[in-house]
Scaffold this active site. Structure first.
Site, PDB file in Angstrom:
ATOM      1  N   ASP A  86      -0.577  -6.419  -0.098  1.00  0.00           N
ATOM      2  CA  ASP A  86      -0.796  -5.667   1.133  1.00  0.00           C
ATOM      3  C   ASP A  86      -2.290  -5.397   1.301  1.00  0.00           C
ATOM      4  O   ASP A  86      -2.960  -5.009   0.343  1.00  0.00           O
ATOM      5  CB  ASP A  86      -0.058  -4.334   1.031  1.00  0.00           C
TER       6      ASP A  86
ATOM      7  N   GLU B 238       9.556  -3.083  10.929  1.00  0.00           N
ATOM      8  CA  GLU B 238       9.854  -1.791  10.314  1.00  0.00           C
ATOM      9  C   GLU B 238      10.277  -0.752  11.335  1.00  0.00           C
ATOM     10  O   GLU B 238       9.592  -0.522  12.337  1.00  0.00           O
ATOM     11  CB  GLU B 238       8.640  -1.273   9.527  1.00  0.00           C
TER      12      GLU B 238
ATOM     13  N   GLU C  78      -0.812  -5.132   8.417  1.00  0.00           N
ATOM     14  CA  GLU C  78      -0.183  -4.316   9.442  1.00  0.00           C
ATOM     15  C   GLU C  78      -0.768  -4.769  10.770  1.00  0.00           C
ATOM     16  O   GLU C  78      -1.978  -4.671  10.996  1.00  0.00           O
ATOM     17  CB  GLU C  78      -0.422  -2.838   9.182  1.00  0.00           C
TER      18      GLU C  78
ATOM     19  N   ASP D  37       0.833  -1.198   0.000  1.00  0.00           N
ATOM     20  CA  ASP D  37       0.000   0.000   0.000  1.00  0.00           C
ATOM     21  C   ASP D  37       0.870   1.252   0.000  1.00  0.00           C
ATOM     22  O   ASP D  37       0.367   2.366  -0.086  1.00  0.00           O
ATOM     23  CB  ASP D  37      -0.987  -0.004   1.160  1.00  0.00           C
ATOM     24  N   SER D  38       2.182   1.045   0.041  1.00  0.00           N
ATOM     25  CA  SER D  38       3.130   2.142  -0.180  1.00  0.00           C
ATOM     26  C   SER D  38       2.961   2.751  -1.560  1.00  0.00           C
ATOM     27  O   SER D  38       3.511   3.822  -1.840  1.00  0.00           O
ATOM     28  CB  SER D  38       4.566   1.657   0.002  1.00  0.00           C
TER      29      SER D  38
END
Length: 270
Positions: free
Chosen positions: A81, A180, A113, A42-43
């Site tokens: 993602d 991360e 996430e 989703d970056s």
């Protein structure tokens, strides 16, 4: 062909490589280079869609780009993602959205996430045959809650929480764990305490693998995060190519006879 089982066996023996991709041409090059995992992250919100964060990215955007990546990937494991609010709101909807990434978009796994709220979700998805990559530390979908993109796990309490959640997600069935923007020594402890592979981004040298955003690796933007590295200067290459094209058109040097075609029967139409 890379599999989730193969990656688990690779942990601790051979470094795992992972890059993001958002389109077919880039994915094909990454796959041909022998990268283990391609993440359709989703970056894409920040990297290619012009957003200031990942939050506006939709499930349909991830699905479309995952399908494009999957069509040309032959060896790498493709991970989709799950974007903001596409999971965790309702269990049935979570399962449908995650399953759609495998069934319709061709992904091999999904990434969540993660936090305490995703342990049961991870277990349920894996029970249904949807492999889950967990993600702890800096979770950009929580940017409004944590107040920015700063390093996480810097206090003993926060570090213990990350370690505990890593163990819980391993027990829930996650096949790997992204760490991360956390201290290197914390990432080393998590890696030593769990058997599934850890993949670091800004988490130091002791993870089982590393992941970066492809636009950072290529040097496509002027700025990249301090924990990243630009391995190329594609930005300058694109600028040079576009300028050369513009000059050639304006100077009458493109197209030439080589790029043109003459059909003799069309010389006299009247």
């Amino acid at each position: 062909m890379v599999t989730t089982r193969g990656l688990r066996e690779q942990a601790g023996s051979e470094p795992i490589t992972m890059l993001t991709a958002y389109d077919a041409p880039t994915a094909k090059l990454i796959d041909e280079a022998g990268i283990d995992i391609i993440l359709v992250g989703d970056s894409m919100g920040n990297a290619v869609l012009g957003h200031e964060s990942t939050l506006p990215v939709t499930i349909d955007e991830v699905k479309s780009r995952t399908a494009a990546v999957s069509r040309v990937t032959e060896n790498a494991l493709v991970v989709a993602d799950m974007p903001f609010l596409s999971f965790g709101v309702d269990e049935a909807e979570t399962i449908r959205n995650a399953g759609m990434m495998l069934k319709e978009a061709g992904a091999d796994a999904v990434k969540l996430e993660s936090g305490a709220h995703t342990v049961e979700t991870t277990q349920r998805l894996t029970e249904l045959g949807i492999p889950v990559m967990a993600h702890l530390g800096l979770t950009p979908q929580h940017v409004n809650q944590i107040g920015g993109y700063g390093r996480q796990g810097t206090t003993k309490q926060a570090a213990r929480e990350i370690l505990a959640l890593g163990r819980e997600h391993e027990s829930a069935g996650a096949f790997s764990l992204v760490l991360e923007h956390i201290p290197e020594n914390l990432a080393a402890q998590v890696t030593s305490e769990i058997s599934i592979p850890t993949i670091g981004i800004g988490a130091g040298r002791d993870c089982d693998g590393q992941v970066l955003v492809i636009t950072d690796v290529l040097g496509l933007d002027e700025w990249s995060p301090p924990f990243s590295k630009q391995f190329g200067d594609v930005r300058s290459e694109i600028q040079n190519a576009v300028t050369a094209y513009k000059d050639a058109v304006e100077n009458g040097q493109f197209p030439t006879a080589e790029q043109s075609h003459i059909e003799e029967e069309l010389d006299e139409l009247y």
